[in-house]
Design a protein around this motif. Structure first.
Motif, mmCIF file in Angstrom:
data_model
loop_
_atom_site.group_PDB
_atom_site.id
_atom_site.type_symbol
_atom_site.label_atom_id
_atom_site.label_comp_id
_atom_site.label_asym_id
_atom_site.label_seq_id
_atom_site.Cartn_x
_atom_site.Cartn_y
_atom_site.Cartn_z
ATOM 1 N N CYS A 273 1.798 3.191 8.200
ATOM 2 C CA CYS A 273 2.513 2.084 7.886
ATOM 3 C C CYS A 273 3.400 2.506 6.976
ATOM 4 C CB CYS A 273 1.709 1.054 7.237
ATOM 5 S SG CYS A 273 0.277 0.189 8.434
ATOM 6 N N THR A 289 -3.455 -4.185 -3.647
ATOM 7 C CA THR A 289 -3.831 -4.829 -2.361
ATOM 8 C C THR A 289 -4.084 -3.912 -1.409
ATOM 9 O OG1 THR A 289 -2.282 -6.880 -2.869
ATOM 10 C CG2 THR A 289 -3.027 -6.531 -0.482
ATOM 11 N N VAL A 290 -3.186 -2.780 -1.331
ATOM 12 C CA VAL A 290 -3.341 -1.834 -0.414
ATOM 13 C C VAL A 290 -4.693 -1.017 -0.326
ATOM 14 C CG1 VAL A 290 -2.113 0.158 0.676
ATOM 15 C CG2 VAL A 290 -0.838 -1.756 0.145
ATOM 16 N N HIS A 293 -8.051 -1.692 0.904
ATOM 17 C CA HIS A 293 -8.214 -1.442 2.370
ATOM 18 C C HIS A 293 -8.438 -0.140 2.899
ATOM 19 C CE1 HIS A 293 -6.956 -5.662 3.837
ATOM 20 N NE2 HIS A 293 -6.682 -5.628 2.666
ATOM 21 N N SER A 294 -8.824 0.606 1.616
ATOM 22 C CA SER A 294 -9.273 1.957 1.874
ATOM 23 C C SER A 294 -8.389 2.924 2.794
ATOM 24 C CB SER A 294 -10.467 2.209 2.482
ATOM 25 O OG SER A 294 -11.421 1.502 1.754
ATOM 26 N N PRO A 295 -7.050 3.221 2.227
ATOM 27 C CA PRO A 295 -6.178 3.969 2.967
ATOM 28 C C PRO A 295 -6.512 5.401 3.034
ATOM 29 C CG PRO A 295 -5.273 3.157 1.144
ATOM 30 C CD PRO A 295 -6.417 2.599 0.875
ATOM 31 N N MET A 333 -3.412 4.880 7.496
ATOM 32 C CA MET A 333 -4.662 4.391 7.872
ATOM 33 C C MET A 333 -5.434 5.249 9.252
ATOM 34 S SD MET A 333 -4.836 1.795 5.743
ATOM 35 C CE MET A 333 -6.079 0.562 5.974
ATOM 36 N N ALA A 345 -4.809 -1.093 9.954
ATOM 37 C CA ALA A 345 -3.428 -1.320 9.492
ATOM 38 C C ALA A 345 -2.876 -2.640 9.368
ATOM 39 C CB ALA A 345 -2.483 -0.257 10.187
ATOM 40 N N LYS A 347 -4.512 -5.370 9.622
ATOM 41 C CA LYS A 347 -5.308 -6.287 8.550
ATOM 42 C C LYS A 347 -4.863 -5.991 7.226
ATOM 43 C CE LYS A 347 -10.230 -7.215 6.877
ATOM 44 N NZ LYS A 347 -11.576 -6.467 7.317
ATOM 45 N N MET A 348 -4.531 -4.758 6.647
ATOM 46 C CA MET A 348 -3.830 -4.527 5.513
ATOM 47 C C MET A 348 -2.527 -5.338 5.306
ATOM 48 S SD MET A 348 -1.342 -2.473 3.872
ATOM 49 C CE MET A 348 -0.982 -0.988 5.203
ATOM 50 N N LEU A 352 -1.262 -7.957 2.668
ATOM 51 C CA LEU A 352 -0.070 -7.670 1.854
ATOM 52 C C LEU A 352 0.927 -8.925 2.086
ATOM 53 C CD1 LEU A 352 0.935 -5.453 0.052
ATOM 54 C CD2 LEU A 352 2.217 -4.495 2.230
#
Length: 949
Positions: A273, A289-290, A293-295, A333, A345, A347-348, A352
């Motif tokens: 992303c 925020t990112v 989501h465990s990037p 991701m 991705a 969902k993240m 965001l």
């Protein structure tokens, strides 16, 4: 900086020569090459040792430490903080670089300290494994250096730092003890060991027990607190992790001999992303925020970096998915398959959007497009050293980190601070870990500038400390930040680190002055001392204010030229693996030549001459080096001055191949006789030509004489001037004939210059610049009517075309005809493609060798597009230079390296090509190397197209 050693250097040198099997250097070349790294600092070493294996490395360390001399371990020399310079430099990268084992069941690898990260990644990839820490310098960074600095990289947000991925370290202590430390030790069993090893553990555990509360309060407070020693790793809750303590100790506790490292399973699929923002502060605000989501990664770049990318790469990045914005965050991701990764991705991105973030976004799933976008980030360390307007920018405040949720506050404060000091810079970094890398336009050349630099970094340190951060978030403290540790840890914290240093290294011989007892951060700045020589040059260096010294400052030591797989840069280093044959090594020697205190003979320097001897003048560094070092031009400049007033001292090849256009015109009067003479040994001896080489045959009829005998073919679309370079004219007239056929088929009237012309290439490459200027000036005069009329010029030989497009502008600065010629000159593919002509449909397979100068100066996109338009399925291997490189591969003494370069990729690829596959190579040198190294004959693209008419 030159300093007097506190020990007997000569005696130690003798002891090392008798006690190690490797090489021991005290010569000017080696000392100059190792005086700097990728930092702002310069400290000339007393000795340089290159051990042959692990036992040799241990012997070198033991002998040096016993003599009371400073031991400086070195890997790829990519340190940005000045972590590994001065004293006795022991280079583990050259030979102590074996991957000893990969245990797929245990997911570990056993490596020597000189192993380059990308080599380990390549060995682990077939098992779907990787080393978790992956800094952008991984193509040249060694595991030993990564351990010393506790390197982190893009994936540390998911996979941890080097310390998190080290399982055991076999080391040599300062007293000569050889032992192993693991990541989880049994304190009781270790303290019960006999001898020096047990005594060390008893002192370590006693230290922790006495200072446990203070260590908890000061150390290990967030992931990227890399500054200082990782004392918290010895706490009980950390499992008494001595191996992790050694990570980040910057060689100050022990020398790494072997390492067992953990390997991480790779996700089955990844998507990228790319988030676009108006500025870096806005981009930093999306971090919490990112992260929820465990990037796998969360990396930042800004428009100042993207604007510095080569135009071809920048356009490719936009095409690949770089969205609108002035700052970008690259978020990777992973998932068990592409659908799962994409859903994660998406969902993240929804989260965001719900947070009110102003981000624009693109989701990139194609690996090739992802690779293009990642280049924007991986080349950042070099790109950022020059602003878009050409101003110089430096490290020095480039590695601070704060807890990720404080990142936006840090960037706001930093912007205010930089505005107060009148500074600007480009930033990039690891947003997911709160770590920012920067290059700032400090004035590191004057005393006033140095004072301002010191004041700035002191205030910036206070800003970071107030936010709970660390002055180093990845690269270690070195000379750049060790002095700042007092502002970060206070006097009691410094005392703790000094106490730990005394346990491991009471004589303070292991990398002294780093972390503990540091010199001032503004001492030994490499460019602060005035240069001894102001160079008067023939090239104009327009991108460096006409200053040869500023051109040499382009090389900040990043070392991308030391990569050993892929790319054009640097072919001779890829063959020899010696520092002096890298672009970086040559640039450092040229700078030292100007400095004059180690390399003392100026333009007459034999050290620089010998280092430049194996430079192929391929210009690969001009495009592949992030700061666009142009070693081919520097070599031509140096060679001109080196032999000025001494024509008898020049190599014989300068008179034979340097004057090839003249000898070709002579040979054209009796080509059969010339070819007979060329087959004999006398011509090779007199011409300085390698015995192994076959001299190409002169054509029975030159291209220009063939063209003059033809009737005039008027074309409805106007005239185009075909440049009759010496190679096409005298050695490969069939290429010119084919080009005429294609251009006429496209509707043009082909014309040639009224008199013989020459771009001067062979005189430039052999450093005969006055002769080159005369021939260029004469040729431009001949071209004047066509230049005035705006007639397009088409070049067939890439190296000659590159001279007209670039070198002529720098050699004939201010010459309006040179500027017109550059604007009006096109490659064959560029012109044919732009004409809109529909080529014949060939339905052909082709193995294509990209000429170095096409890659570096002219660009190859038009060739790709034209081949696709003609139905040519092109396989373009990442082969780099062919190895012949004009006169280089013909010169006596160069044959072996020339062949090594060719055999790296190109020649095996040609031999393995199917018989029906056409081999394409626009460069005469490339075609010659292929012809002499295989049983295949390569064609110019014009020949293939003409064959289909």
């Amino acid at each position: 900086m030159l300093t007097s050693a506190t020990y007997d250097v000569r005696r130690l040198g003798a002891q090392l020569r008798s006690g190690v099997r490797g090489t021991v250097h005290d010569d000017a070349t080696a000392r100059a090459l190792y005086a700097t790294d990728a930092s702002n600092y310069r400290v000339v070493p007393d000795l340089v040792v290159v051990p042959t294996d692990v036992d040799d490395l241990a012997a070198a360390v033991a002998l040096t430490a016993a003599a009371g001399a400073p031991v400086t371990m070195r890997g790829g020399g990519t340190s940005m903080a000045g972590n590994a310079i001065g004293g006795v430099v022991i280079d583990a990268s050259r030979h102590v670089n074996k991957i000893l084992d990969i245990d797929t069941a245990a997911r570990t690898a056993l490596v020597e300290p000189g192993v380059v990260l990308t080599h380990l990644l390549a060995a682990a990839k077939p098992h779907n494994l990787a080393f978790g820490a992956d800094p952008s310098s991984g193509s040249r960074a060694t595991l030993g250096g990564m351990i010393a600095n506790n390197a982190c990289g893009a994936h540390s947000v998911a996979w941890g730092t080097t310390a998190d991925n080290v399982r055991a370290l076999e080391v040599l202590l300062a007293d000569g003890t050889r032992t192993t430390f693991t990541s989880h030790g049994d304190r009781g069993a270790l303290t019960a060991l006999p001898g020096a090893e047990g005594e060390l553990h008893r002192r370590l555990t006693g230290f922790v027990d006495a200072n446990e509360t203070a260590i908890r309060q000061r150390f290990g407070l967030f992931t990227r607190q890399i500054s200082g020693y990782a004392l918290h790793e010895l706490l009980p809750e950390r499992g008494y992790n001595v191996a992790a303590l050694l990570c980040g100790s910057e060689g100050g506790f022990a020398a790494t001999l072997r390492a067992t490292v953990g390997l991480t399973p790779l996700p089955a699929a990844r998507v990228l992303c790319v988030l676009g923002f108006a500025d870096s502060i806005a981009s930093a605000e999306c971090v919490p925020t990112v992260l929820a989501h465990s990037p796998l990664t969360m990396e930042s770049i800004n428009d100042q970096l993207v604007d510095r990318l080569p135009g071809e790469v920048r356009r490719a990045a936009i095409d690949a998915g770089l969205p609108a914005g002035r700052a970008w965050v690259l978020v990777e991701m992973g998932g068990e398959d592409l659908m799962a990764a994409t859903m994660a991705a998406e969902k993240m991105l929804v989260a965001l959007k719900d947070s009110g973030s102003p981000a624009t976004a693109s989701l990139v799933t194609e690996p090739a497009a992802q690779a293009v976008l990642w280049r924007c980030r991986t080349d950042a360390a070099g790109l950022a050293t020059r602003r878009a307007d050409g101003a110089e920018a430096w490290g020095g405040w480039e590695d601070a980190a704060v807890p990720p949720h404080r990142l936006a506050d840090y960037l706001r404060g930093l912007d205010e601070l930089m505005a107060r000091y009148g500074l600007a810079g480009a930033s990039y970094g690891h947003f997911g870990e709160g770590c920012m890398h920067m290059r700032i336009d400090f004035d590191l050349l004057s005393d006033d500038g140095i004072r301002a630099y010191r004041a700035f970094v002191e205030e910036a340190t206070d800003l970071v400390v107030a936010l709970g951060g660390s002055v180093s978030g990845e690269h270690g403290d070195g000379r750049a930040r060790s002095e700042l540790l007092g502002r970060m840890y206070g006097a009691d914290g410094l005392a703790l680190m000094a106490g730990m240093k005394d346990i491991w290294d009471p004589r303070r011989v292991l990398n002294p002055g780093v972390v503990v007892d540091p010199p001032p951060l503004d001492a030994d700045i490499r460019h602060q001392a005035p240069l001894q020589r102001k160079a008067l040059t023939l090239f104009a260096y327009p991108d460096d204010n006409g200053d040869f010294a500023q051109a040499q400052r382009r090389c900040v030591g990043i070392g991308k030229c030391r990569q050993t797989s892929g790319g054009v840069m640097c072919p001779s280093y890829q063959a020899t693996r010696e520092e002096k044959h890298s672009t970086r090594g040559r640039a450092h020697l040229l700078w030292e030549m100007l400095q004059g205190d180690v390399v003392t003979d100026g333009w007459r320097s034999t050290e620089v001459r010998d280092a430049l001897d194996l430079c192929l003048s391929c210009k690969g560094c001009l495009s592949d080096c992030p700061v666009n070092v142009d070693m081919a031009t520097y070599k031509a400049e140096f060679t001109h001055h080196h032999y000025a007033g001494r024509p008898w001292a020049r190599p014989l090849s300068h008179w034979s191949m340097g004057w090839l256009p003249l000898w070709s015109r002579v040979a054209a009067t009796a080509p059969r006789l010339a070819n007979r003479l060329a087959r004999g040994p006398l011509v090779k001896r007199l011409g300085g030509i390698a015995e192994e080489r076959e001299i190409p045959r002169f054509a029975e009829q030159t291209f220009t004489s063939w063209f003059a005998a033809r009737p005039v073919n008027a074309g409805p679309r106007g005239q185009v001037l075909l440049w009759p370079d010496s190679f096409t004219n005298h050695l490969a007239p069939q290429v010119g004939q084919a080009a005429v056929a294609v251009l006429e088929a496209a509707g043009y009237q082909v014309v040639l210059p009224a008199r013989p012309v020459c771009c001067g290439l062979t005189w430039i490459s052999t450093g005969q610049l006055n002769a080159a200027k005369r021939r260029l000036t004469s040729s431009l005069t001949t071209l004047a009517p066509h230049l005035d009329a705006g007639t397009p010029i088409v070049g067939l030989e890439p190296s000659c075309t590159a001279v007209l497009r670039r070198d002529a502008l720098e050699l004939l600065a201010g010459n309006e005809r040179a500027h017109r010629a550059a604007r009006q000159t096109h490659t064959f593919a560029e012109f044919v493609l732009a004409s809109g002509w529909q080529p014949p449909q060939l339905d052909a397979q082709a193995l294509v060798q990209t000429h170095c100068h096409q890659h570096a100066v002219l660009g190859f996109d038009a060739d790709r597009t034209l081949m696709a338009k003609a139905g040519i399925a092109a396989d373009i291997p990442d082969s780099g230079c062919c190895g012949l490189a004009g006169n280089f591969g013909f010169e006596r003494g160069h044959y072996q390296v020339s062949q090594q370069v060719g055999e790296r990729v190109l020649l095996p690829a040609v031999r393995n090509a199917a018989p029906q596959t056409t081999v394409l190579a626009d460069g005469f040198s490339c075609r010659t190397q292929i012809a002499q190294g295989t049983d295949r004959r390569a064609l110019h693209l014009a020949e293939l197209l003409a064959g289909g008419l």
